[in-house]
Design an enzyme around this catalytic site. Structure first.
Site, PDB file in Angstrom:
ATOM      1  N   ARG A 296       0.825  -1.210   0.000  1.00 28.61           N
ATOM      2  CA  ARG A 296       0.000   0.000   0.000  1.00 28.61           C
ATOM      3  C   ARG A 296       0.854   1.253   0.000  1.00 28.61           C
ATOM      4  O   ARG A 296       0.517   2.238  -0.673  1.00 28.61           O
ATOM      5  CB  ARG A 296      -0.957  -0.032   1.194  1.00 28.61           C
ATOM      6  CG  ARG A 296      -2.128  -0.971   0.964  1.00 28.61           C
ATOM      7  CD  ARG A 296      -2.979  -1.195   2.186  1.00 28.61           C
ATOM      8  NE  ARG A 296      -4.101  -2.061   1.835  1.00 28.61           N
ATOM      9  CZ  ARG A 296      -4.921  -2.632   2.720  1.00 28.61           C
ATOM     10  NH1 ARG A 296      -4.729  -2.427   4.018  1.00 28.61           N
ATOM     11  NH2 ARG A 296      -5.907  -3.400   2.329  1.00 28.61           N
ATOM     12  N   TYR A 440      -6.056  -1.392  -6.955  1.00 30.51           N
ATOM     13  CA  TYR A 440      -5.484  -2.576  -6.293  1.00 30.51           C
ATOM     14  C   TYR A 440      -4.878  -2.254  -4.932  1.00 30.51           C
ATOM     15  O   TYR A 440      -4.754  -1.103  -4.551  1.00 30.51           O
ATOM     16  CB  TYR A 440      -4.515  -3.331  -7.193  1.00 30.51           C
ATOM     17  CG  TYR A 440      -3.309  -2.633  -7.785  1.00 30.51           C
ATOM     18  CD1 TYR A 440      -2.802  -1.442  -7.325  1.00 30.51           C
ATOM     19  CD2 TYR A 440      -2.656  -3.241  -8.863  1.00 30.51           C
ATOM     20  CE1 TYR A 440      -1.686  -0.864  -7.892  1.00 30.51           C
ATOM     21  CE2 TYR A 440      -1.526  -2.671  -9.436  1.00 30.51           C
ATOM     22  CZ  TYR A 440      -1.046  -1.492  -8.954  1.00 30.51           C
ATOM     23  OH  TYR A 440       0.066  -0.931  -9.521  1.00 30.51           O
ATOM     24  N   GLU A 441      -4.569  -3.315  -4.198  1.00 32.60           N
ATOM     25  CA  GLU A 441      -4.139  -3.237  -2.788  1.00 32.60           C
ATOM     26  C   GLU A 441      -5.210  -2.579  -1.915  1.00 32.60           C
ATOM     27  O   GLU A 441      -4.893  -1.856  -0.967  1.00 32.60           O
ATOM     28  CB  GLU A 441      -2.801  -2.498  -2.655  1.00 32.60           C
ATOM     29  CG  GLU A 441      -1.670  -3.127  -3.431  1.00 32.60           C
ATOM     30  CD  GLU A 441      -1.506  -4.611  -3.173  1.00 32.60           C
ATOM     31  OE1 GLU A 441      -1.879  -5.084  -2.079  1.00 32.60           O
ATOM     32  OE2 GLU A 441      -1.031  -5.318  -4.075  1.00 32.60           O
ATOM     33  N   GLY A 442      -6.443  -2.827  -2.225  1.00 32.16           N
ATOM     34  CA  GLY A 442      -7.561  -2.244  -1.478  1.00 32.16           C
ATOM     35  C   GLY A 442      -8.044  -0.996  -2.183  1.00 32.16           C
ATOM     36  O   GLY A 442      -7.377   0.041  -2.155  1.00 32.16           O
TER      37      GLY A 442
END
Length: 596
Positions: A296, A440-442
């Site tokens: 993140r 992506y990555e949340g």
């Protein structure tokens, strides 16, 4: 064709003058990187990214990755040789422990070098970035023999790493995953299932790929409490470290994507693949969160990096493109028209991007230093404060830097007019590449919910209260400085808006959680703006001190002007976010689903 220059002057200013990182020399690794060493490392990294990686960016976008009938994947021309240089240059192991072959230098340096790589070639940078995240997870949760077997080869660039979370039926809600793990008599596990969107899942850059895979052991509890983490190499490794037989893991297909074509985003099929447990059974998310937090922060830097390279090219075009005359009279009377940089709206656009880039870079350095404290300090109180900071700022960094980074890539593209829509100028690639970072990555909506629902109330709001106190103390300490008033007054007003928003959520969200959900994104953006304001105040103070000491570098006076632009034109948006938050969730939730 686009170009890129690493922002060496800006980073030197941040390291030496704003954050004075030599003060951290009590931490392991920092005394090994004094100013002259840092400058040498950054200069060499700049050469590598500018001369090797940037020229491959367009090639990677055009060629993409190719999956062959036997499941092999080949990367674009030049990528394999560049990755070999990345490993041989020691860039992957710069901050890794010396006992595994790394150099043990501050993580802050690595994050800086990652920005260079991401600006120069975002798709390429992901192979090394994910490898660094996989190494971090192994170092924290892996068994000694796992660390010894995998980490030295990964940091040397011989092997890469991945993270395998997402499945066709589950993304953010990993409790729904179906990939199963069956324990074998020798203590290993057989892993079976399908993972999607796996960046760098299969390629020809290295001879082995070390997959970190979330799976559910037979008989494990339902939901997220039954998820475990496994290390599953593409090629099995013999006891002596040599490569053995291929493992039961293959690339089913490569995703056809909007951007980052040079990165092989794969559907991965695990068919009884041999894997080994990392950490404890049913505690897989602990290890994966190490990777996710690393990722993140890395994705946040991607937002900054694409904004920076787009800005650089927009500035170059604005200085060169002739169009119209200045509203205040010709500025280039010897030419048929003035360069478009004379126009106020062009300057407004460019300053908007620049003011974000410089504040975001400062925020990344600040947070990276906190990461170094959290992992290297021997003082428990310092580690706790740094952990608090990382927990609070990670969703803000990921959400705000990628939201604004994409918006800025679009703004920079606009500077080119119709040429910005034409592929050969490179701007449309920056827009396409930047877009994924918001997802992506949340996804960023999830980051906002994480901030409001988990990070803000954690430990009684300790981290947020500490941030409020730090900003307020800075404003108070410099209140008598007349030169700082144009910066501190807007900052104090914005901090007040953030505190009001925080209080409103505390009073109105517990009884009606939709109030938190409806205001989460505005709260995240509001928090980001105040943090940028604080970064600008610190940068301005450092610049003023250098000017007072006799430094006449134009860079410093530009800092003061850009900081003032941020305070006058960008920071006031905090009042808009506050107003939105305080409307609550009534109109947002009133319509029935069928009315949409």
């Amino acid at each position: 064709m686009p170009s890129y220059k690493a922002p060496l002057e800006d980073l030197s200013f941040l390291f030496n003058d704003v954050f004075q990182i030599d003060r951290y020399n009590n931490l392991p690794g920092f005394s090994d990187a004094p100013a002259d060493v840092r400058e040498a490392i950054l200069a060499e990294a700049a050469k590598f990214t500018e001369k090797v990686l940037q020229p491959l960016n367009r090639i990677g976008d055009l060629e993409g990755c190719t999956r062959h009938d036997d499941g092999r994947v080949t990367t674009p021309k030049g990528f394999k040789a560049a990755y070999k240089q990345l490993g041989e240059g020691g860039w992957l192991g710069l901050s890794m422990p010396a006992e595994y072959g790394g150099q043990g230098l501050p993580t802050t340096l690595t994050q800086t070098l990652n920005e260079f790589q991401m600006s120069a070639n975002m798709a390429f940078s992901m192979y090394g970035g994910l490898t660094q995240g996989a190494m971090a997870a192994l170092l924290v949760h892996g068994q000694p023999e796992q660390k010894k077997m995998f980490v030295p080869r990964m940091l040397a660039g011989d092997w890469t790493g991945t993270m395998n979370l997402t499945e066709p039926q589950c993304g953010t809600d990993l409790g729904l995953l179906r990939t199963k793990a069956v324990k074998q008599a020798d203590g290993s596990y057989k892993i079976t299932g399908t993972k999607i969107f796996i960046s760098g899942g299969e390629h020809d850059l290295t001879e082995n790929i070390i997959h970190l895979v979330l799976a559910r052991i037979e008989g494990a509890p339902a939901g997220i409490k039954g998820v475990s983490l496994f290390v599953v190499p593409k090629v099995l490794v013999n006891a002596d470290g040599s490569l053995g037989a291929p493992n039961g893991v293959t690339c089913g297909s490569i995703e056809h994507k909007m951007g980052i074509h040079g990165n092989s985003t794969c559907v991965m099929n695990y068919d009884g693949a041999t894997g080994w447990l990392i950490g404890e059974e049913n505690k897989g998310m602990q290890g994966m969160f190490v990777m996710m937090n690393e990722a993140r922060l890395g994705v946040a830097v991607q937002g900054l990096a694409q904004s920076e390279v787009a800005y650089q090219n927009a500035v170059a075009y604005a200085k060169d493109r002739l169009q119209g005359r200045s509203l205040s009279g010709p500025k280039a009377p010897d030419k048929p028209a003035d360069p478009i940089i004379v126009h106020p709206d062009v300057r407004r656009t460019l300053l908007t991007i620049r003011a974000f880039n410089e504040a975001a870079r400062a925020m990344v350095v600040w947070t990276s230093l906190k990461s170094d404290v959290a992992h290297r300090s021997s003082d428990a109180k310092d580690r706790q404060e740094a952990d608090d900071h990382m927990g609070l700022m990670t969703p803000i960094l990921k959400g705000v830097l990628t939201d604004v980074g994409f918006s800025n890539a679009v703004l920079a593209q606009q500077m080119f007019g119709g040429h910005g829509y034409i592929a050969e100028w490179g701007m449309e690639q920056f827009v396409r590449d930047a877009r994924i970072a918001m997802i992506y990555e949340g996804a960023n909506g999830i980051q906002a919910l994480d901030l409001v629902g988990r990070k803000l109330p954690s430990n009684g709001g300790r981290a947020a209260m500490s941030f409020f106190a730090e900003v307020a103390a800075f404003a108070k300490d410099h209140a008598a400085d007349e030169a700082m008033k144009p910066y501190l007054a807007p900052l104090s007003t914005a901090l007040g808006h953030l505190q009001q928003a925080t209080m409103w959520l505390m009073q109105n969200a517990p009884a009606k959680p939709d109030n938190a959900g409806a205001g989460a994104t505005d709260y995240m953006q509001l928090f980001g703006l105040v943090t940028f304001g604080y970064m600008w105040a610190r940068m301005v103070k450092a610049a003023q001190d250098k000017i007072a000491g006799g430094d006449t570098a134009p860079y410093l006076s530009s800092k003061l002007v850009t900081g003032r632009f941020f305070m006058e034109r960008m920071l006031p948006e905090t009042s808009l976010h506050l107003a939105r938050i305080q409307t609550g969730s009534e109109t947002t939730m009133e319509l029935p689903a069928e009315a949409f």
